[in-house]
Design a protein around this motif. Structure first.
Motif, PDB file in Angstrom:
ATOM      1  N   LEU A  69       0.766  -1.113  -0.080  1.00 17.87           N
ATOM      2  CA  LEU A  69      -0.104  -0.023   0.147  1.00 17.87           C
ATOM      3  C   LEU A  69       0.760   1.178  -0.113  1.00 17.87           C
ATOM      4  CD1 LEU A  69      -2.840  -1.116   2.540  1.00 17.87           C
ATOM      5  CD2 LEU A  69      -3.190  -0.796  -0.005  1.00 17.87           C
ATOM      6  N   VAL A  70       2.252   1.172   0.386  1.00 20.41           N
ATOM      7  CA  VAL A  70       3.027   2.365   0.263  1.00 20.41           C
ATOM      8  C   VAL A  70       3.665   2.399  -0.937  1.00 20.41           C
ATOM      9  CG1 VAL A  70       3.484   2.356   3.097  1.00 20.41           C
ATOM     10  CG2 VAL A  70       5.027   1.366   1.543  1.00 20.41           C
ATOM     11  N   ARG A  71       4.211   3.747  -1.116  1.00 18.81           N
ATOM     12  CA  ARG A  71       4.904   3.816  -2.242  1.00 18.81           C
ATOM     13  C   ARG A  71       6.379   3.012  -2.519  1.00 18.81           C
ATOM     14  NH1 ARG A  71       4.942  10.383  -1.590  1.00 18.81           N
ATOM     15  NH2 ARG A  71       5.008   9.466   0.443  1.00 18.81           N
ATOM     16  N   THR A  72       7.167   2.885  -3.411  1.00 18.85           N
ATOM     17  CA  THR A  72       7.898   1.860  -3.692  1.00 18.85           C
ATOM     18  C   THR A  72       9.244   2.320  -2.860  1.00 18.85           C
ATOM     19  OG1 THR A  72       7.666   1.982  -6.099  1.00 18.85           O
ATOM     20  CG2 THR A  72       9.520   1.158  -5.391  1.00 18.85           C
ATOM     21  N   LYS A  73       9.465   3.615  -2.672  1.00 20.89           N
ATOM     22  CA  LYS A  73      10.850   4.058  -1.714  1.00 20.89           C
ATOM     23  C   LYS A  73      10.418   3.799  -0.437  1.00 20.89           C
ATOM     24  CE  LYS A  73       8.783   9.094  -1.380  1.00 20.89           C
ATOM     25  NZ  LYS A  73       8.979  10.208  -1.740  1.00 20.89           N
ATOM     26  N   ASN A  74       9.152   3.384  -0.012  1.00 19.70           N
ATOM     27  CA  ASN A  74       8.858   3.089   1.634  1.00 19.70           C
ATOM     28  C   ASN A  74       8.804   1.659   1.824  1.00 19.70           C
ATOM     29  OD1 ASN A  74       9.356   5.699   2.611  1.00 19.70           O
ATOM     30  ND2 ASN A  74       7.476   6.159   1.490  1.00 19.70           N
ATOM     31  N   MET A  75       8.578   0.688   0.767  1.00 23.30           N
ATOM     32  CA  MET A  75       8.276  -0.592   0.980  1.00 23.30           C
ATOM     33  C   MET A  75       9.001  -1.411   2.049  1.00 23.30           C
ATOM     34  SD  MET A  75       6.611  -3.527   0.244  1.00 23.30           S
ATOM     35  CE  MET A  75       6.730  -5.110  -0.229  1.00 23.30           C
ATOM     36  N   GLY A 134       3.121  16.515   0.661  1.00 19.04           N
ATOM     37  CA  GLY A 134       2.225  16.281  -0.391  1.00 19.04           C
ATOM     38  C   GLY A 134       0.627  15.950  -0.393  1.00 19.04           C
ATOM     39  N   TYR A 135       0.654  15.493   0.847  1.00 25.10           N
ATOM     40  CA  TYR A 135      -0.834  14.929   1.058  1.00 25.10           C
ATOM     41  C   TYR A 135      -1.919  15.947   1.264  1.00 25.10           C
ATOM     42  CZ  TYR A 135      -4.771  12.210   3.118  1.00 25.10           C
ATOM     43  OH  TYR A 135      -5.964  11.435   3.279  1.00 25.10           O
ATOM     44  N   PRO A 136      -3.101  15.970   0.683  1.00 24.18           N
ATOM     45  CA  PRO A 136      -3.576  14.903  -0.258  1.00 24.18           C
ATOM     46  C   PRO A 136      -3.366  15.504  -1.771  1.00 24.18           C
ATOM     47  CG  PRO A 136      -5.151  16.496   0.841  1.00 24.18           C
ATOM     48  CD  PRO A 136      -4.162  17.006   1.294  1.00 24.18           C
ATOM     49  N   ALA A 176      -0.431  12.403  -5.650  1.00 24.51           N
ATOM     50  CA  ALA A 176      -0.875  11.066  -5.587  1.00 24.51           C
ATOM     51  C   ALA A 176       0.099  10.391  -5.050  1.00 24.51           C
ATOM     52  CB  ALA A 176      -0.782  10.822  -7.331  1.00 24.51           C
ATOM     53  N   MET A 177      -0.538   9.436  -4.151  1.00 24.09           N
ATOM     54  CA  MET A 177       0.171   8.516  -3.418  1.00 24.09           C
ATOM     55  C   MET A 177      -0.451   7.206  -3.511  1.00 24.09           C
ATOM     56  SD  MET A 177       0.939  10.850  -0.109  1.00 24.09           S
ATOM     57  CE  MET A 177       1.938  12.535  -0.077  1.00 24.09           C
ATOM     58  N   ALA A 178      -0.512   6.687  -4.688  1.00 23.36           N
ATOM     59  CA  ALA A 178      -1.288   5.353  -4.973  1.00 23.36           C
ATOM     60  C   ALA A 178      -0.317   4.242  -4.414  1.00 23.36           C
ATOM     61  CB  ALA A 178      -1.152   5.289  -6.323  1.00 23.36           C
ATOM     62  N   PRO A 179      -0.795   3.126  -4.028  1.00 22.67           N
ATOM     63  CA  PRO A 179      -0.054   1.800  -3.675  1.00 22.67           C
ATOM     64  C   PRO A 179       0.782   1.522  -4.811  1.00 22.67           C
ATOM     65  CG  PRO A 179      -2.505   1.633  -3.076  1.00 22.67           C
ATOM     66  CD  PRO A 179      -2.296   2.807  -4.033  1.00 22.67           C
TER      67      PRO A 179
END
Length: 469
Positions: A72-78, A243-245, A248-251
């Motif tokens: 569910l998080v962005r790639t850089k936080n997986m 940046g929220y909301p 874009a912070m898509a899974p």
């Protein structure tokens, strides 16, 4: 003296001696028989089921919850999320055997309504021969099996909080919070809801909410509302992600989220059915309800989203499934199958509103919707348990250990008891979590730097990447 008179006196004397001696002989025989009754021993089937259930709950957390959150998080936080969940599981496992089990599941003297004692500190006195009673009088399981089963509950509850803080919390701060919150929120709630003397000593002092009559089969209050409130408080203290909301912070991987959701569902059978502590019909009922409520919630969320947005989504279906799992948790062994379906469907719709409408209205950034799914779903489940337990609706009713049978059901009274549970955990966890987050923020800081957040926590906090070309 006539022979007949002597004989009559002799017989009378024998009769008198017999009347005195007979009760003594009967009493001695009874005492001997009682002493000869062997103590109950664990059934191998029950023990095996508890071991399997424990493994299933571990599977829920590592890798289930880790993959669900990670996708569910962005790639850089997986990788950061995987690390947080894994390390919290390890940390709480150690704390549980050092003092957690003792404070949650032993008598606490004058503080017994709220917290346990130190009788099992460092598992003192706990051996492979130690046993604890289940919910059936005279039926026992190894205490060590019960202890490690409950360890997994403590670990996943603490790890659930990660979802509200994801993508911006310091790893060091998270570990400090986990230790303090486990001690000050999880352990008291577990004791208040689940501690009692057992069927053979049902009159002994019990936890505050158990004494209030609050029903929580597998952790709607202890686990889900507790963790959901902590996640909300953390999100409020941390503030929104950069940046929220607007951004874009898509899974980054719904594939990973789908795999994690499926592992959660499978593991939840151990969570719910294992909470029966025996391999009996009630465990089967809990398993059936865990299938039905989850399926109903997934469908309800998906169809409602389809109606509102024009397209059904995988994310909606799996989110609904988790909402259903959460809602059925406190009711798993109390509801009938039809009641579980209704409970799940309601949770699917309400939790969809919570993560969209309520979240937008309140303006908080609960990254992975722990509050919207776990706290709101837990509230629905905890209050709903007071309804679906009603025998008129196919529920089990409430067993009265004093009479040895299901008692007369008073739904209004039961709903009051359930409200006590919900209200207590909201206030307790909410206050404890907010204070802890504030203190940690003042002492060591909660949030990573803006530079680190933009770079991603994988590299900034751990010096690694989840994916390499």
């Amino acid at each position: 003296m006539k022979p007949q008179s002597v004989l009559m006196k002799f017989l009378g004397a024998l009769l008198a001696i017999g009347m005195v001696a007979l009760p003594m002989l009967v009493s001695a025989d009874t005492a001997t028989a009682a002493a000869a009754v062997p103590p109950p021993v664990p059934n191998k089937g029950d023990t095996a089921w508890m071991l399997v259930s424990t493994l299933l709950v571990i599977l829920m957390t590592i890798p289930g919850l880790a993959l669900f959150y990670g996708g569910l998080v962005r790639t850089k936080n997986m990788l950061s999320v995987l690390t947080q969940v894994f390390v919290i599981f390890c940390l709480i496992s150690i704390l549980w055997v050092v003092y957690g089990y003792s404070l949650a599941f032993t008598a606490g003297g004058s503080l017994n309504s709220y917290i346990g004692g130190l009788d099992r500190l460092f598992l003192k006195g706990l051996t492979v021969d130690s046993v604890v009673e289940t919910f059936s009088k005279g039926v026992v399981i190894p205490e060590m099996a019960f202890m490690v089963f409950q360890l997994t509950f403590a670990a996943i509850t603490t790890a659930l909080v990660v979802g509200g803080l994801a993508e911006r919390v310091k790893f060091s701060a998270l570990l400090v919070f986990s230790v303090l919150w486990f001690t000050l929120s999880y352990l008291p709630m577990a004791h208040m809801v689940w501690f009692w003397g057992g069927p053979s000593a049902y009159g002994d002092p019990s936890g505050f909410l158990f004494n209030k009559g609050a029903l929580d089969f597998a952790g709607g209050t202890v686990v889900h509302i507790n963790a959901g409130m902590a996640a909300l408080m953390g999100a409020l203290v941390l503030g929104k992600r950069i940046g929220y909301p607007k951004s874009a912070m898509a899974p980054h991987s719904l594939t990973m989220t789908m795999i994690g959701a499926c592992l959660l569902w499978v593991g939840w059978f151990g969570f719910n059915a294992g909470s029966n502590l025996e391999a009996t019909g009630t465990a089967v009922l809990a398993m059936v309800n865990t299938v039905l409520a989850t399926a109903a919630a997934a469908l309800a969320w998906m169809f409602m989203e389809w109606l509102l947005k024009g397209k059904p989504s995988l994310l909606g279906a799996v989110s609904g499934a988790v909402a259903g799992l959460v809602a059925v948790t406190p009711a798993a062994g109390f509801a009938g199958p039809m009641g579980a379906i209704v409970l799940g469907a309601v949770a699917g719709v309400v939790c969809l509103w919570a993560v969209t409408g309520l979240k937008k209205a309140m303006g908080y950034d609960d990254s992975l919707d722990v509050f919207g799914v776990h706290a709101i779903g837990g509230i629905i489940g905890a209050l709903g348990t007071g309804i679906v337990v009603n025998p008129k609706f196919g529920g089990s009713g409430v067993f009265d250990y004093a009479t040895g049978k299901v008692g007369d059901f008073d739904m209004a009274a039961q709903l009051v008891s359930q409200a006590w549970g919900v209200g207590t955990v909201i206030i307790w966890s909410g206050v404890a979590s907010f204070v802890l987050f504030k203190l940690i923020d003042l002492v060591i800081g909660l949030r990573v730097s803006e530079e680190a957040e933009r770079e991603g926590l994988d590299v900034a906090e751990h010096g690694e990447k989840a994916y390499n070309p």
